[in-house]
Enzyme design. Structure first.
Site, PDB file in Angstrom:
ATOM      1  N   SER A   1       0.808  -1.207   0.000  1.00 11.52           N
ATOM      2  CA  SER A   1       0.000   0.000   0.000  1.00 11.52           C
ATOM      3  C   SER A   1       0.851   1.270   0.000  1.00 11.52           C
ATOM      4  O   SER A   1       1.573   1.532  -0.942  1.00 11.52           O
ATOM      5  CB  SER A   1      -0.949  -0.065   1.197  1.00 11.52           C
ATOM      6  OG  SER A   1      -1.993   0.863   1.082  1.00 11.52           O
TER       7      SER A   1
ATOM      8  N   LYS B   1      -0.780  -4.086  -3.316  1.00  8.14           N
ATOM      9  CA  LYS B   1      -2.031  -3.459  -2.901  1.00  8.14           C
ATOM     10  C   LYS B   1      -1.999  -1.999  -3.335  1.00  8.14           C
ATOM     11  O   LYS B   1      -1.455  -1.155  -2.649  1.00  8.14           O
ATOM     12  CB  LYS B   1      -2.246  -3.548  -1.399  1.00  8.14           C
ATOM     13  CG  LYS B   1      -3.593  -2.953  -0.973  1.00  8.14           C
ATOM     14  CD  LYS B   1      -3.781  -2.991   0.523  1.00  8.14           C
ATOM     15  CE  LYS B   1      -5.146  -2.406   0.885  1.00  8.14           C
ATOM     16  NZ  LYS B   1      -5.234  -0.959   0.550  1.00  8.14           N
TER      17      LYS B   1
END
Length: 389
Positions: free
Chosen positions: A304, A329
């Protein structure tokens, strides 16, 4: 975006176990105005994708309100809607769970002060201990093998799921609650009951390496992490190289990720992203250190917001990346309050690196792929770049 053949993410992995790429620690209502660094110009090669929100927000709110009116759990009803929607990273928190999640992003958490990593043969090992935390006081050491948590075997489970078990899930796992760990050190196996405590996160730690180089480890992009990275870079000896360790970093606040990237950049693009189909961009602040050598150390637990930083430094030619392919992600979540006080965190978009690389489901392949002795290899690369010479 991952296709329909992609496996569904286990609830334990996506729900409270990882820090997602979010735009504010406080609750927002769909607008990121005022939260992004300003910048001029359009992002290069904008690639428009369909709006990423796969959940009807009105349907979620309606389901939560109807359940609450019937005396049932609004959060559970909303979770069922999200689960059916196909939003791979969507999650619903009751009020207490979301407050715990927000505190984690703000720099504190409830747990035992133990960091886990994947060891040989799928085993889970203790990677780091928080000094003075419950695990440290109990005599647990770095390298000890973690076999069970509350009787559940954890060999082969994702490390993020192990973290969820350690921290607990729900109101019954607050400070003072107990967790039983099954451990092994060599041939010695034992169990130990620990009391969870409210602990301050150590998001950024700094360690001197051989010569003048420094290692800056960022465990998560919680509040203030970006500024601490900048301070660590500015405090490093003149000419010293930086080993930026992002292994196991599951993400955090986008503003902190941009701030951390800005420590190594003099303005310019950090990432492009879309929010419900609208194209936007993130820019670094000017004035970062662009001279000293940098190596970014990554692995499959780099997720992320940590992938956002990795992609920016890699694509901008600011860092050599070493390790294994990152998690992949690349989605953006925003939280929305539901009528019963619970919070639905829904995917609203995806981001791309400065060169246009779509991270979601693909991850970032490092410049030098190494799975063993990665830190040692990264230091060798850093010295080869002239760090500390």
């Amino acid at each position: 975006m991952l296709g329909p053949e992609s496996p569904k993410v286990p609830r334990g992995l996506r729900h409270g176990a990882v820090l997602t790429l979010v735009f504010a620690g406080a609750l927002v209502t769909g607008s990121t105005t005022g939260l992004l660094p300003s910048g001029e110009g359009e992002p290069p090669e904008p690639r428009v994708r369909a709006a990423a929100a796969t959940v009807d927000r009105d349907e979620i709110a309606r389901a939560a309100a109807e359940a609450a009116a019937d005396g049932k759990s609004g959060a559970k009803a909303a979770e069922e809607v999200v689960s059916r929607s196909g939003d791979r990273w969507g999650a619903v928190y009751d009020k207490g769970e979301y407050e715990e999640f927000a505190r984690a992003l703000d720099g504190s958490y409830t747990g035992v002060g133990l960091w886990a990593k994947r060891g040989a043969g799928g085993r889970v090992e203790v990677a780091r201990l928080q000094r003075g935390g419950p695990a440290d006081r109990a005599g647990i050491r770095v390298g000890d093998q973690l076999r069970t948590v509350d009787g559940a075997r954890i060999d082969g489970r994702p490390v993020s799921e192990v973290v969820r078990l350690l921290r607990g899930d729900g109101k019954s796992a607050g400070a003072g609650s107990s967790v039983v760990l099954g451990l092994q050190r060599g041939d010695h196996a034992w169990s130990r009951t620990l009391q969870r405590a409210r602990l301050a996160t150590e998001a950024v730690t700094v360690r001197k390496l051989e010569g003048k180089a420094v290692l800056i480890r960022v465990a998560a992009f919680t509040k203030g992490a970006g500024e601490r990275v900048r301070q660590a870079v500015e405090s490093a000896p003149e000419g010293a190289g930086v080993l930026l360790d992002l292994r196991g970093n599951s993400g955090g606040l986008v503003s902190e990720a941009v701030s951390a990237a800005s420590a190594f950049l003099d303005g310019g693009l950090v990432a492009t992203y879309d929010v419900r189909g609208e194209q936007k961009a993130l820019y670094a602040k000017p004035g970062g250190d662009t001279a000293r050598p940098v190596v970014a150390l990554v692995d499959g637990g780099t997720m992320s917001a940590a992938e956002l930083v990795t992609g920016a430094l890699k694509d901008r030619g600011r860092a050599v990346t070493v390790g294994t392919r990152t998690f992949g992600k690349g989605s953006v979540q925003m939280p929305e309050r539901l009528p019963d006080g619970s919070v639905a965190e829904l995917t609203v978009g995806h981001y791309r690196t400065p060169s246009g690389h779509d991270v979601d489901g693909r991850g970032i392949t490092p410049d030098l792929a190494v799975s063993e002795r990665a830190e040692e290899r990264a230091q060798t690369v850093l010295s080869g770049l002239g760090a500390g010479s």
